[in-house]
Scaffold this active site. Structure first.
Site, short mmCIF file in Angstrom:
data_model
loop_
_atom_site.label_atom_id
_atom_site.label_comp_id
_atom_site.label_asym_id
_atom_site.label_seq_id
_atom_site.Cartn_x
_atom_site.Cartn_y
_atom_site.Cartn_z
N LYS A 123 33.14 24.75 -61.50
CA LYS A 123 32.56 23.69 -62.32
C LYS A 123 31.18 24.13 -62.79
O LYS A 123 30.65 25.14 -62.31
CB LYS A 123 32.47 22.37 -61.57
CG LYS A 123 31.82 22.45 -60.20
CD LYS A 123 31.92 21.11 -59.47
CE LYS A 123 33.31 20.87 -58.92
NZ LYS A 123 34.00 19.72 -59.48
N ARG A 124 30.63 23.37 -63.71
CA ARG A 124 29.28 23.65 -64.20
C ARG A 124 28.30 23.72 -63.02
O ARG A 124 28.38 22.93 -62.08
CB ARG A 124 28.89 22.53 -65.17
CG ARG A 124 27.51 22.60 -65.74
CD ARG A 124 27.37 21.61 -66.89
NE ARG A 124 27.74 20.25 -66.50
CZ ARG A 124 26.87 19.33 -66.08
NH1 ARG A 124 25.59 19.63 -65.96
NH2 ARG A 124 27.27 18.12 -65.78
#
Length: 825
Positions: free
Chosen positions: A553-554
């Site tokens: 994920k970011r």
């Protein structure tokens, strides 16, 4: 319907030979290459163009139907559309995979190799953009006439590489080989004004005299739904100068000045999310948001007026969805177009605007709701600042009447200070200017009412509702995980591909030892493929027999990759202390990009890689723990990691993740979740059962209470020997001996300002990870629980989410799920 239902006789596919001829035709006459001298990229372009041909008749038929039946249309405005590669999905959606495979074999080409040569479209960053892409797929599958509107970024976010463990950012050149799916529309061009001043004409009408005009040029990509029965449009805007070259300057030899206006214009569609830590970056970001929003609104109004005369009908015929605050300027821009261009009165324009727009909020973090300084906003969009001030006056009168004791400063759109500086609150603007505001999970919608929009909810009760996110099963199981998809289709049929909730039919097979064995075999096949890719990309040899523990994920502090790597350090120390103990072997997989200006997130990436360097080379630990940070996370990489995952890390600070979609994708593919009660984890827990998920940590309510009452992270650290030893090691340079103080900022952050409660949740996380170890050691029971995760998360379908939007927000009819089940039979 089959693949030929919409095609003219000359393009109908009756088998592999027809497909072979079509591919060669596109290679020769569209790509312009001889088959004997064509490279892989040429064959990829030819196949894409062949598939695009198969879409066009369906696309036109879908458009004709919308016009003939005067159907209400949905317009989805989003700064990101993370569509990834389209080729495999399109081939599968059209039911043409077998003839395509056979045709390429006849041509001496490998199908999988051709698929891999298609570049990922660099049109997004994370969950926001991927959700938009899933929603386009679902709207097409459900037959909802829709357009996605965004920006055609030439370089997207950036290509991430690692330089001695540090994130390095390079331009993403995905358009170098062309985007063969798209159709350029040179006749569709709109003028986008900026700057200047506002005055009055002789009649007293307000007139905006812009100092700069940039052109928005349209590029269309067809997006097919399941079986290709309906095809919608993703329309992306590229920025062009109104005047490409200043010939007078050029002829004087001042070549840079001659091209300055062109460079300034084209910069708007160059890069996704420019670094906005500078004034120049803020200016560009605001210009980007207005650019695509204005072009989209001008375009949809043109489309409406081509068949209707009365703009007061707009809410009956169109629904405009704002995906987060980036297109929030649509509130003022739609009013400007209605008032200044089409002569509608302000009151009527305001009513039309509110009844047409709806707003999806994706964050509870105030800084992410966007606030533009009055100086910047007034310089870039002076007419819009006037309109927003007018809206604010109407809104404040409503607020004062609805809540007499309310402090009106808290609900103003135009903030006049209170210690936070002057500015336009874009979240407030989107809320006030929309008829519905939705959160993206049940918890998120509740927290919106309690936190960032508490006062606005009191003024406009009932405006907030929850529509939990979903993912498309076509991309995120059927296409990306062939071993598991094939097993499911063989066992329970194909209905789940179009109606994911039908996947619950596999639940009884969780108690079937033979099915569990086949389920494990599918997972191992995926793990072997990922292990081979990790070795190829990182030079790290890993065993497919270990637990694949995944956090993709970011990179952000609230998502707490830091908590994960700290637990890995603790595990590493524990193995070294007792090497003879029977440890559960793990591969910890990280992937994600940090925003260019986000120094702490970049430092965490470096920490992960420094820890990996120490752990992966330690002979004492061996295969019992490996750490892999795979750079340049994108859709295609996610499609390889997710099917191979055993454990899904969803460990954000409770109350800060709006929903998440990675949690849904991983659970659907048979990974167990370790996570906090945050975002959609709450609903996943309810669906899969508490016995089939590993929940730990503070709740959102407890986090909120700590924020109010205070929290002493130093005391927590001192009271937990393992936590203290981990932080001492990080801070003293154990993993950075060449620069001992490299990670001192991380330690200081957790010691003195642990805003994301990493230290507070460490003990619970550590204990829960050891429970996961014990659970994974029981192969049969772990498989049973993994199957139950796959069987019970069918509700988290983008199709279901779009039905919720259609019913609760847009006022659009959709076919019942039973229609797709019957079609599949």
């Amino acid at each position: 319907m089959d693949a030929n239902s919409f095609a003219p006789p000359s393009r109908r596919i009756s088998g592999a030979e027809d497909m072979r001829r079509l591919i060669v035709d596109k290679l020769v006459y569209s790509v312009g290459k001889d088959p004997e001298h064509s490279v892989r990229q040429d064959w990829s372009a030819a196949l894409i163009l062949a598939m695009r041909d198969q879409l066009v008749d369906r696309w036109m038929a879908s458009t004709r139907k919308a016009y003939e039946q005067d159907q209400k249309r949905v317009y989805y405005l989003s700064m990101e559309f993370l569509i990834g590669r389209l080729l495999r999905d399109t081939v599968i959606n059209l039911g043409l995979e077998e003839p395509v495979r056979e045709a390429l074999t006849m041509l001496g080409r490998d199908y999988e190799e051709i698929l891999r040569s298609e570049p990922d479209a660099a049109l997004g960053n994370g969950g926001l953009g991927r959700l938009a892409a899933c929603f386009l797929d679902s709207m097409s599958t459900l037959g909802i006439p829709a357009h996605g509107y965004g920006i055609r970024y030439e370089n997207g976010l950036f290509r991430q590489s690692l330089d001695d463990g540090w994130q390095a950012e390079e331009p993403e050149d995905w358009l170098n080989t062309g985007h063969n799916w798209e159709f350029e529309r040179p006749e569709v061009v709109y003028q986008i004004p900026f700057g200047g001043s506002v005055g009055e004409d002789a009649s007293g009408k307000r007139v905006w005299q812009a100092s700069e005009v940039i052109l928005a040029s349209a590029f269309d990509t067809p997006i097919a739904g399941w079986r290709g029965n309906h095809v919608n449009t993703l329309r992306l805007w590229a920025a062009r100068p109104a005047k490409r070259i200043d010939l007078a300057s050029f002829n004087r030899g001042d070549y840079m000045s001659a091209m300055a206006s062109a460079v300034r214009a084209e910069t708007i569609s160059r890069v996704l999310y420019p670094d906005d830590t500078t004034d120049e970056g803020k200016n560009l970001r605001l210009r980007q948001e207005f650019f695509f929003t204005s072009a989209s609104l001008q375009d949809l109004l043109r489309r409406f007026l081509s068949t209707h005369k009365d703009l007061r009908q707009l809410p009956e015929k169109m629904a405009i969805q704002l995906n987060d605050t980036h297109p929030a300027i649509a509130v003022a821009e739609l009013m400007r177009l209605l008032v200044d261009t089409h002569g509608i009165g302000m009151d009527a324009a305001y009513q039309i605007t509110r009844n047409t727009l709806s707003y999806t909020n994706h964050t509870l973090m105030p800084e992410a709701l966007e606030r533009w300084s009055l100086t910047l906003f007034g310089a870039v969009l002076p007419r819009h600042l006037e309109i927003i001030r007018w809206i604010d006056e109407q809104h404040l009168r409503t607020a004062a009447a609805a809540q007499r004791s309310l402090d009106l400063e808290r609900v103003r759109i135009v903030d006049h200070g209170n210690g936070n500086g002057h500015g336009v609150r874009m979240g407030h603007l989107a809320f006030v200017g929309s008829h519905r505001v939705n959160g993206v999970s049940a918890l998120h919608a509740d927290l919106m009412k309690q936190t960032v929009f508490k006062d606005l909810d009191a003024v406009y009760p009932g405006r907030i509702l929850g529509v939990t996110n979903g993912v498309t099963p076509r991309r995120w199981l059927h296409s990306c995980n062939k071993p598991l998809s094939s097993l499911l289709i063989e066992t329970i049929g194909e209905a789940w591909v179009a109606d994911l909730e039908a996947i619950d039919a596999v639940e009884p097979f969780a108690d079937d030892a033979g099915f569990r064995e086949r389920f494990r075999a599918a997972k191992r096949e995926n793990k072997e493929k990922l292990a081979a890719e990790i070795q190829q990309r990182l030079g790290l040899k890993v065993s497919p027999d270990v637990m694949f523990d995944v956090q993709i994920k970011r990179m952000h502090e609230y998502k707490r990759q830091l908590l994960n790597i700290m637990e890995a350090i603790a595990y590493y120390f524990a193995i070294r202390a007792e090497p003879e103990k029977d440890w559960t072997p793990r591969l910890k997989i990280f992937a994600g990009k940090a925003a260019p200006g986000y120094q702490m997130a970049k430092l965490i990436i470096k920490l992960i890689n420094d820890v990996a360097r120490a752990v992966n080379s330690d002979a004492v630990v061996g295969d019992r723990l490996k750490i892999a940070f795979i750079p340049n996370y994108n859709v295609s990489l996610a499609e390889r990691i997710i099917p191979a995952a055993d454990l899904s890390e969803q460990i954000s600070t409770a109350g800060m993740e709006a929903s998440g979609t990675g949690n849904m994708k991983l659970a659907l593919n048979g990974a167990l979740t370790i996570g906090t009660l945050d975002g959609a984890n709450v609903e996943i827990c309810e669906r899969v059962g508490e016995d089939n998920i590993h929940i730990f940590g503070l709740t959102a309510e407890e986090v909120a209470n700590y924020r109010l009452s205070g929290y002493d992270s130093r005391a927590v650290i001192e009271s937990h020997p393992v936590l203290k030893s981990v932080l001492d090691a990080i801070g003293s340079g154990v993993f950075s001996p060449e620069e001992p103080g490299r990670f001192r900022a991380i330690v200081d952050r957790l010691t003195y300002d642990d805003y994301f409660f990493v230290a507070a949740d460490f003990a619970a996380y550590l204990d829960t990870q050891r429970q996961v170890d014990a659970a994974f050691a029981d192969e049969e029971e772990w498989s049973r629980r993994a199957i139950l995760n796959t069987a019970r998360v069918g509700w988290f379908s983008a199709d279901r989410a779009i039905r919720d939007y259609a019913r609760e927000i847009w006022g659009v009819d959709t076919p019942p799920p039973s229609a797709f089940a019957e079609a599949a039979e």
